[in-house]
Design a protein around this motif. Structure first.
Motif, PDB file in Angstrom:
ATOM      1  N   CYS A 120     -27.794 -19.924  43.012  1.00  9.79           N
ATOM      2  CA  CYS A 120     -27.650 -19.137  41.784  1.00  9.79           C
ATOM      3  C   CYS A 120     -26.558 -19.697  40.877  1.00  9.79           C
ATOM      4  O   CYS A 120     -26.189 -19.087  39.886  1.00  9.79           O
ATOM      5  CB  CYS A 120     -27.454 -17.655  42.094  1.00  9.79           C
ATOM      6  N   GLN A 121     -26.056 -20.904  41.219  1.00  8.18           N
ATOM      7  CA  GLN A 121     -25.133 -21.603  40.305  1.00  8.18           C
ATOM      8  C   GLN A 121     -25.878 -22.637  39.454  1.00  8.18           C
ATOM      9  O   GLN A 121     -25.272 -23.380  38.707  1.00  8.18           O
ATOM     10  CB  GLN A 121     -24.035 -22.319  41.097  1.00  8.18           C
ATOM     11  N   GLY A 122     -27.185 -22.742  39.649  1.00  5.45           N
ATOM     12  CA  GLY A 122     -27.953 -23.672  38.820  1.00  5.45           C
ATOM     13  C   GLY A 122     -28.127 -25.057  39.420  1.00  5.45           C
ATOM     14  O   GLY A 122     -28.623 -25.964  38.746  1.00  5.45           O
ATOM     15  N   HIS A 123     -27.724 -25.258  40.667  1.00  5.43           N
ATOM     16  CA  HIS A 123     -27.926 -26.568  41.307  1.00  5.43           C
ATOM     17  C   HIS A 123     -29.366 -26.712  41.774  1.00  5.43           C
ATOM     18  O   HIS A 123     -30.040 -25.727  42.045  1.00  5.43           O
ATOM     19  CB  HIS A 123     -26.973 -26.741  42.498  1.00  5.43           C
ATOM     20  N   ASP A 124     -29.804 -27.980  41.890  1.00  4.43           N
ATOM     21  CA  ASP A 124     -31.188 -28.272  42.273  1.00  4.43           C
ATOM     22  C   ASP A 124     -31.198 -29.369  43.332  1.00  4.43           C
ATOM     23  O   ASP A 124     -30.833 -30.517  43.056  1.00  4.43           O
ATOM     24  CB  ASP A 124     -31.966 -28.721  41.018  1.00  4.43           C
ATOM     25  N   LEU A 125     -31.601 -29.010  44.543  1.00  3.37           N
ATOM     26  CA  LEU A 125     -31.584 -29.976  45.655  1.00  3.37           C
ATOM     27  C   LEU A 125     -32.535 -31.145  45.395  1.00  3.37           C
ATOM     28  O   LEU A 125     -32.242 -32.277  45.778  1.00  3.37           O
ATOM     29  CB  LEU A 125     -31.952 -29.281  46.970  1.00  3.37           C
ATOM     30  N   TYR A 126     -33.680 -30.882  44.740  1.00  6.15           N
ATOM     31  CA  TYR A 126     -34.613 -31.981  44.461  1.00  6.15           C
ATOM     32  C   TYR A 126     -33.945 -33.041  43.584  1.00  6.15           C
ATOM     33  O   TYR A 126     -34.077 -34.239  43.816  1.00  6.15           O
ATOM     34  CB  TYR A 126     -35.879 -31.451  43.762  1.00  6.15           C
ATOM     35  N   GLU A 127     -33.210 -32.581  42.556  1.00  3.50           N
ATOM     36  CA  GLU A 127     -32.553 -33.538  41.660  1.00  3.50           C
ATOM     37  C   GLU A 127     -31.417 -34.267  42.359  1.00  3.50           C
ATOM     38  O   GLU A 127     -31.254 -35.479  42.217  1.00  3.50           O
ATOM     39  CB  GLU A 127     -32.030 -32.820  40.412  1.00  3.50           C
ATOM     40  N   GLU A 128     -30.643 -33.519  43.144  1.00  2.00           N
ATOM     41  CA  GLU A 128     -29.517 -34.135  43.859  1.00  2.00           C
ATOM     42  C   GLU A 128     -30.015 -35.142  44.890  1.00  2.00           C
ATOM     43  O   GLU A 128     -29.432 -36.210  45.073  1.00  2.00           O
ATOM     44  CB  GLU A 128     -28.666 -33.049  44.550  1.00  2.00           C
ATOM     45  N   GLY A 129     -31.103 -34.787  45.576  1.00  2.00           N
ATOM     46  CA  GLY A 129     -31.660 -35.666  46.612  1.00  2.00           C
ATOM     47  C   GLY A 129     -32.130 -36.983  46.033  1.00  2.00           C
ATOM     48  O   GLY A 129     -31.846 -38.061  46.574  1.00  2.00           O
ATOM     49  N   VAL A 130     -32.846 -36.908  44.923  1.00  2.00           N
ATOM     50  CA  VAL A 130     -33.346 -38.118  44.273  1.00  2.00           C
ATOM     51  C   VAL A 130     -32.180 -38.984  43.802  1.00  2.00           C
ATOM     52  O   VAL A 130     -32.182 -40.201  43.983  1.00  2.00           O
ATOM     53  CB  VAL A 130     -34.286 -37.760  43.097  1.00  2.00           C
ATOM     54  N   THR A 182     -24.879 -15.183  46.594  1.00  2.00           N
ATOM     55  CA  THR A 182     -23.864 -16.020  45.931  1.00  2.00           C
ATOM     56  C   THR A 182     -23.169 -16.946  46.928  1.00  2.00           C
ATOM     57  O   THR A 182     -22.582 -17.943  46.535  1.00  2.00           O
ATOM     58  CB  THR A 182     -22.817 -15.162  45.189  1.00  2.00           C
ATOM     59  N   GLY A 183     -23.259 -16.644  48.195  1.00  2.00           N
ATOM     60  CA  GLY A 183     -22.637 -17.502  49.211  1.00  2.00           C
ATOM     61  C   GLY A 183     -23.467 -18.728  49.554  1.00  2.00           C
ATOM     62  O   GLY A 183     -23.009 -19.617  50.276  1.00  2.00           O
ATOM     63  N   LEU A 184     -24.692 -18.795  49.063  1.00  2.00           N
ATOM     64  CA  LEU A 184     -25.584 -19.897  49.425  1.00  2.00           C
ATOM     65  C   LEU A 184     -25.466 -21.061  48.439  1.00  2.00           C
ATOM     66  O   LEU A 184     -25.313 -20.850  47.242  1.00  2.00           O
ATOM     67  CB  LEU A 184     -27.036 -19.416  49.464  1.00  2.00           C
ATOM     68  N   ARG A 185     -25.545 -22.282  48.971  1.00  2.00           N
ATOM     69  CA  ARG A 185     -25.527 -23.490  48.145  1.00  2.00           C
ATOM     70  C   ARG A 185     -26.715 -24.365  48.512  1.00  2.00           C
ATOM     71  O   ARG A 185     -27.234 -24.290  49.630  1.00  2.00           O
ATOM     72  CB  ARG A 185     -24.240 -24.287  48.382  1.00  2.00           C
ATOM     73  N   ILE A 186     -27.109 -25.231  47.568  1.00  2.00           N
ATOM     74  CA  ILE A 186     -28.243 -26.113  47.843  1.00  2.00           C
ATOM     75  C   ILE A 186     -27.977 -26.942  49.108  1.00  2.00           C
ATOM     76  O   ILE A 186     -26.850 -27.344  49.369  1.00  2.00           O
ATOM     77  CB  ILE A 186     -28.557 -27.048  46.654  1.00  2.00           C
TER      78      ILE A 186
END
Lengths: 184, 279
Positions: A169-179, A17-21
């Motif tokens: 695990c919060q539902g974020h997506d680095l691929y989407e954010e990066g684009v 839970t401490g990890l973020r994209i």
């Protein structure tokens, strides 16, 4: 702001839970390899109500089919394979307590939902950096399904294996954010 | 008539399969170095740094660049004044693949398409032989990875779709592929011919030196335009966001039927491996 985190397996919910994209994760400890064919066998066992050859709870699964080790080396090239092929099998493994997967490429909405539900992360390793990544793998042994050759389940001992958080695990997506950030 | 013993073919293919898997070409290294200098995204810069380091480790320690050592595609150009002796030419190529993948500790990545049982020695290779003038035999050995091949497509467009339709399909293919084919990629585009010839044109386009210009100025301009459109997608190295989604777009074009407009897009990951031998 993204951070660099050193983690040692097995993993617990608090670490996840401490990890973020975008966070860089340097992973150490034991991880397990599995590709399409091994996943199919694991799910067939689960569906038949039988025990798995590995304990999934708290573990990390790496989508890789390594090249053969030269004499005196732990492993050959060992970069990630494309993860979407494992998507049909993944939610059941997450339900059993799998905490992280290492691969490359986008996951399905079902897998992303299951990561939120069961608190797990998807880590990206650099596809095509098989020689570089092999240097972080200190031991490798076939644990199950030896007949599958490169697709057998291997037990790996890794040290500072370089990954980046693609789905937290919060539902974020680095691929989407990066684009979003770099599209013109 | 010049004689070439097929044992020489086996030895050459064996060596080329290994070299291709351990040594990234100078053109690709230059392209990666350019990316490392010019990429804006920090995550993308880190990818380029890792890929250059990966190429160095692979070359020095003879570890494959990528664990996917590919399905081996061999393009043979056989001079019409060559007489092949000593056995079956196609089998000699297969034996070279067999020996190279064994001796080089390369991954055997071929299986029966239905049972999924591994063939065990990375054969059969896919072989294309053309007869050309001269008394030499040129062999281009191309280990092709599965991840990027899976993202490739063939479109049978209506002629009315025209150039705009071609651009749309090329960009769509790259957009839909996202992070899957291990960007930064090389994009081979085959335009014209038949259904299968378009795909072959696209694959051959991947073999052109990265950074080289198309001899036809109009196609050279189209390659640049497509590259800009692709890189404006923002997918970036490994799909993490950035300026470099592809390093190059290469086009091969030939006439087609008046009813057709075949377009093939062959996606090649950054581990663009090929090794040429002339006998």
């Amino acid at each position: 702001m993204s951070k660099t985190v050193k983690l040692t397996t097995p993993l617990n919910d608090q670490q996840i839970t401490g990890l973020r994209i975008g966070d860089k994760v340097l992973l150490s400890g034991v991880i397990y390899t599995a590709r399409d064919a091994a996943h199919k066998r694991l799910i067939d066992l689960l569906n038949a109500g039988q025990e798995l050859p590995i304990e999934i709870q708290g573990q990390v699964m790496y989508y890789v089919g390594p090249s053969p080790a030269r004499p005196g080396q732990a492993i050959g090239a060992a970069g990630p394979t494309t993860s979407y092929r494992m998507d049909p099998y993944t939610p059941q493994l997450l339900a059993r307590g799998l905490k992280a997967m290492i691969g490359k490429g986008k996951r399905s909405p079902e897998v992303i939902d299951a990561m939120i539900k069961y608190r797990a992360v998807y880590l990206g390793a650099t596809g095509g950096a098989g020689a570089l990544i092999s240097q972080a793998i200190k031991e490798a042994q076939v644990l199950a399904y030896e007949d599958l050759g490169p697709e057998a389940i291997h037990r790996l001992v890794v040290e500072d294996f370089p990954t980046i958080v693609i789905n937290d695990c919060q539902g974020h997506d680095l691929y989407e954010e990066g684009v979003k950030k770099y599209a013109r | 008539m010049r004689e070439i013993n097929v044992q020489e073919v086996t030895a050459a293919v064996k060596q080329a399969a290994m070299t291709a898997n351990f040594e990234l070409g100078a053109d690709m290294l230059r392209a990666l170095e350019k990316g490392a200098r010019e990429e804006e995204s920090p995550a993308g810069q880190e990818v380029f740094r890792q890929l250059l380091e990966n190429a160095r480790i692979a070359r020095e320690k003879r570890i494959p660049i990528c664990q996917d050592c590919g399905l081996t595609v061999v393009f043979a150009e056989l001079g019409q004044e060559v007489h092949l002796v000593g056995g079956d030419f196609n089998e000699a190529i297969q034996e070279g693949v067999r020996q190279g993948y064994q001796a080089g500790y390369l991954r055997k990545s071929l299986c029966h398409p239905l049972t999924r049982k591994n063939t065990g020695d990375n054969t059969p290779a896919v072989i294309y032989t053309t007869i050309v003038p001269g008394d030499q035999l040129k062999l281009m050995v191309v280990p092709k990875g599965g991840g990027s091949e899976n993202m490739s497509r063939v479109f049978m467009l209506r002629p009315a779709a025209g150039l705009a339709g071609i651009k749309e399909k090329v960009v769509e293919t790259v957009r839909d592929a996202g992070a899957n084919p291990c960007p930064p990629t090389i994009i081979g585009v085959g335009i014209g011919g038949t259904f299968e010839q378009a795909a072959l044109l696209a694959k051959k386009a991947l073999l052109r030196e990265v950074g080289s210009q198309h001899p036809d100025p109009e196609l050279a301009a189209l390659e640049q335009e497509l590259l800009t459109m692709i890189n404006n997608l923002g997918i970036g190295p490994q799909g993490l966001g950035g300026r470099f989604t592809s390093l190059a777009v290469h086009i091969n074009l030939m006439p087609c039927h008046i009813a057709s407009l075949p377009v093939a897009v062959n996606v090649q990951c950054h581990a663009s491996r090929h090794q040429e031998v002339v006998l």
